[in-house]
Design an enzyme around this catalytic site. Structure first.
Site, mmCIF file in Angstrom:
data_model
loop_
_atom_site.group_PDB
_atom_site.id
_atom_site.type_symbol
_atom_site.label_atom_id
_atom_site.label_comp_id
_atom_site.label_asym_id
_atom_site.label_seq_id
_atom_site.Cartn_x
_atom_site.Cartn_y
_atom_site.Cartn_z
ATOM 1 C CB SER A 1 -5.881 -1.657 -2.588
ATOM 2 O OG SER A 1 -6.730 -2.722 -2.917
ATOM 3 C CD GLU B 1 -13.415 -9.426 -3.645
ATOM 4 O OE1 GLU B 1 -12.265 -8.975 -3.605
ATOM 5 O OE2 GLU B 1 -13.691 -10.643 -3.460
ATOM 6 C CG HIS C 1 -7.490 -10.030 -7.541
ATOM 7 N ND1 HIS C 1 -6.664 -9.595 -8.531
ATOM 8 C CD2 HIS C 1 -7.913 -11.267 -7.900
ATOM 9 C CE1 HIS C 1 -6.581 -10.528 -9.466
ATOM 10 N NE2 HIS C 1 -7.326 -11.551 -9.106
ATOM 11 C CG HIS D 1 -2.044 -1.042 1.068
ATOM 12 N ND1 HIS D 1 -2.680 -1.601 2.151
ATOM 13 C CD2 HIS D 1 -2.607 -1.620 -0.027
ATOM 14 C CE1 HIS D 1 -3.596 -2.472 1.725
ATOM 15 N NE2 HIS D 1 -3.561 -2.504 0.408
ATOM 16 C CG ASP E 1 -3.432 -7.720 -3.639
ATOM 17 O OD1 ASP E 1 -2.602 -8.611 -3.379
ATOM 18 O OD2 ASP E 1 -3.950 -6.990 -2.764
ATOM 19 C CG ASP F 1 -11.929 -13.893 -13.381
ATOM 20 O OD1 ASP F 1 -11.047 -13.433 -12.641
ATOM 21 O OD2 ASP F 1 -11.780 -14.912 -14.075
ATOM 22 N N GLY F 2 -11.456 -10.689 -11.778
ATOM 23 C CA GLY F 2 -10.504 -9.594 -11.942
ATOM 24 C C GLY F 2 -9.508 -9.793 -13.072
HETATM 25 C C1 LIG Z 1 -5.373 -10.135 -1.293
HETATM 26 S S1 LIG Z 1 -7.067 -9.810 -1.302
HETATM 27 C C2 LIG Z 1 -7.175 -8.186 -1.922
HETATM 28 C C3 LIG Z 1 -6.637 -7.110 -1.026
HETATM 29 C C4 LIG Z 1 -6.792 -5.712 -1.556
HETATM 30 N N1 LIG Z 1 -6.326 -5.607 -2.932
HETATM 31 C C5 LIG Z 1 -5.983 -4.754 -0.719
HETATM 32 O O1 LIG Z 1 -4.808 -4.503 -1.017
HETATM 33 O O2 LIG Z 1 -6.544 -4.201 0.244
HETATM 34 C C6 LIG Z 1 -7.614 -10.750 -2.664
HETATM 35 C C7 LIG Z 1 -9.113 -10.600 -2.987
HETATM 36 O O3 LIG Z 1 -9.379 -11.186 -4.261
HETATM 37 C C8 LIG Z 1 -10.679 -11.742 -4.250
HETATM 38 N N2 LIG Z 1 -10.724 -12.670 -5.394
HETATM 39 C C9 LIG Z 1 -10.339 -13.952 -5.472
HETATM 40 N N3 LIG Z 1 -10.402 -14.413 -6.732
HETATM 41 C C10 LIG Z 1 -10.820 -13.361 -7.499
HETATM 42 C C11 LIG Z 1 -11.042 -13.178 -8.893
HETATM 43 N N4 LIG Z 1 -10.846 -14.166 -9.776
HETATM 44 N N5 LIG Z 1 -11.437 -11.959 -9.319
HETATM 45 C C12 LIG Z 1 -11.645 -10.948 -8.441
HETATM 46 N N6 LIG Z 1 -11.443 -11.057 -7.105
HETATM 47 C C13 LIG Z 1 -11.030 -12.247 -6.648
HETATM 48 C C14 LIG Z 1 -10.792 -12.345 -2.871
HETATM 49 O O4 LIG Z 1 -12.139 -12.499 -2.505
HETATM 50 C C15 LIG Z 1 -10.051 -11.301 -2.020
HETATM 51 O O5 LIG Z 1 -10.952 -10.367 -1.500
#
Ligand SMILES: C[S@@+](CC[C@H](N)C(=O)[O-])C[C@H]1O[C@@H](n2cnc3c(N)ncnc32)[C@H](O)[C@@H]1O
Length: 280
Positions: free
Chosen positions: A99, A117, A41, A18, A163, A142-143
């Site tokens: 984030s 997300e 994500h 961050h 992420d 899907d991210g």
């Molecule tokens: C490491 S965390 C994100 C933290 C955030 N980016 C931060 O820095 O505060 C990963 C997130 O990705 C989500 N996730 C998992 N697979 C995903 C996908 N294919 N597309 C989007 N989000 C996804 C999870 O639910 C989780 O909330």
């Protein structure tokens, strides 16, 4: 999808990610022209560090907890701490911005952001949290598709965070392909890919694949809070930065030794930074 970031919010990896992400945005904002922030994500907006999940691991105490009361932070970290302090106005560290929130707070009038997300609960929280803010779009999707769906952006300037939770063995591979697609659509996109460091052997193939990429530039930045090959879990983390804004790497040259010293959890904490594609 078992991963919940609430167990890890504010840990050493979040501090590393961050603080650098915020600085990248600030450097891009030296130009008045608008930009778009993409977060593949996103997780959720605010994490309760007094909540059950954060307290179960207590990880934040070895991350933001170490910096919170520090009397003499480097400027880059002072900005990052100030961004967290605005959510904790009484001086008690209780809420930690993820984030999306960190970046939303730093957006200017001319900027916008696109979040994805996949977890339905977190996506709903995000949607409700940012409802009515026209510059912020939240998608439950899907991210990995974000670059394909939204690049090129009309602003022609974008900062894109990938992420993933690394629950699957192919997350790095999927990130690389998503970045390939994104850069084909907008070559000047600034990308930050976060990755965990648990076992360095597992990362060798990833480094080789990045080095062979037809990307304009890629800077590898890593911080280990203990020697990289202990079996204790998350020994450190890295950011693979594509097209990082100048003079980020000059600033990180000063910041990384400081972070490595102050976030160390065992002798042998270390850092490194080098170009895998192109150079300054
Ligand atoms: C490491 S965390 C994100 C933290 C955030 N980016 C931060 O820095 O505060 C990963 C997130 O990705 C989500 N996730 C998992 N697979 C995903 C996908 N294919 N597309 C989007 N989000 C996804 C999870 O639910 C989780 O909330």
């Amino acid at each position: 999808m078992n991963y919940r970031h609430s167990y890890h919010a504010g840990n050493h990896a979040d501090v590393f990610k961050h603080a650098i992400l915020l600085r990248m945005l600030q450097l891009m904002q030296r130009k008045e022209t608008p930009l778009c922030y993409l977060d593949s994500h996103a997780g959720t907006a605010l994490y309760d560090l007094a909540g059950e999940q954060a307290n179960k691991t207590g990880e934040y105490s070895e991350g933001i907890g170490r910096l919170w009361q520090h009397a003499d932070l480097p400027a880059l970290l002072a900005d990052y701490r100030a961004a967290i302090a605005r959510h904790n106005p009484d001086g008690q560290l209780r809420l930690y911005p993820g984030s999306p929130q960190l970046m939303a707070d730093a957006l200017r009038e001319q900027d916008r952001m696109i979040l994805s997300e996949l977890h339905p609960e977190d996506a709903d929280v995000l949607k409700a949290h940012f409802a009515g803010q026209d510059a912020i779009a939240v998608h439950q999707r899907d991210g990995y598709e974000l670059g394909k769906a939204f690049l090129p952006v009309t602003e022609k300037r974008a900062l894109w965070l990938l992420d993933p939770p690394f629950e699957r063995g192919d997350d790095l591979e999927r990130c690389l392909q998503a970045i390939d697609t994104g850069l084909q659509r907008m070559r000047q996109t600034v990308v930050a890919l976060w990755y965990p460091i648990k076992d360095t052997r597992a990362l060798k193939g990833f480094y080789q694949q990045v080095a062979a990429r037809d990307w304009p530039k890629a800077l590898r930045v890593e911080l280990n809070v203990r020697p990289a090959d202990t079996t204790l879990g998350l020994n450190g983390s890295g950011l693979m930065l594509v097209n990082p804004p100048w003079p980020l790497w000059e600033e990180l040259d000063n910041l990384l030794p400081w972070l490595s010293e102050h976030l160390a959890q065992a002798p042998g904490a270390n850092w490194r930074m080098d170009w895998l594609v192109g150079g300054p």
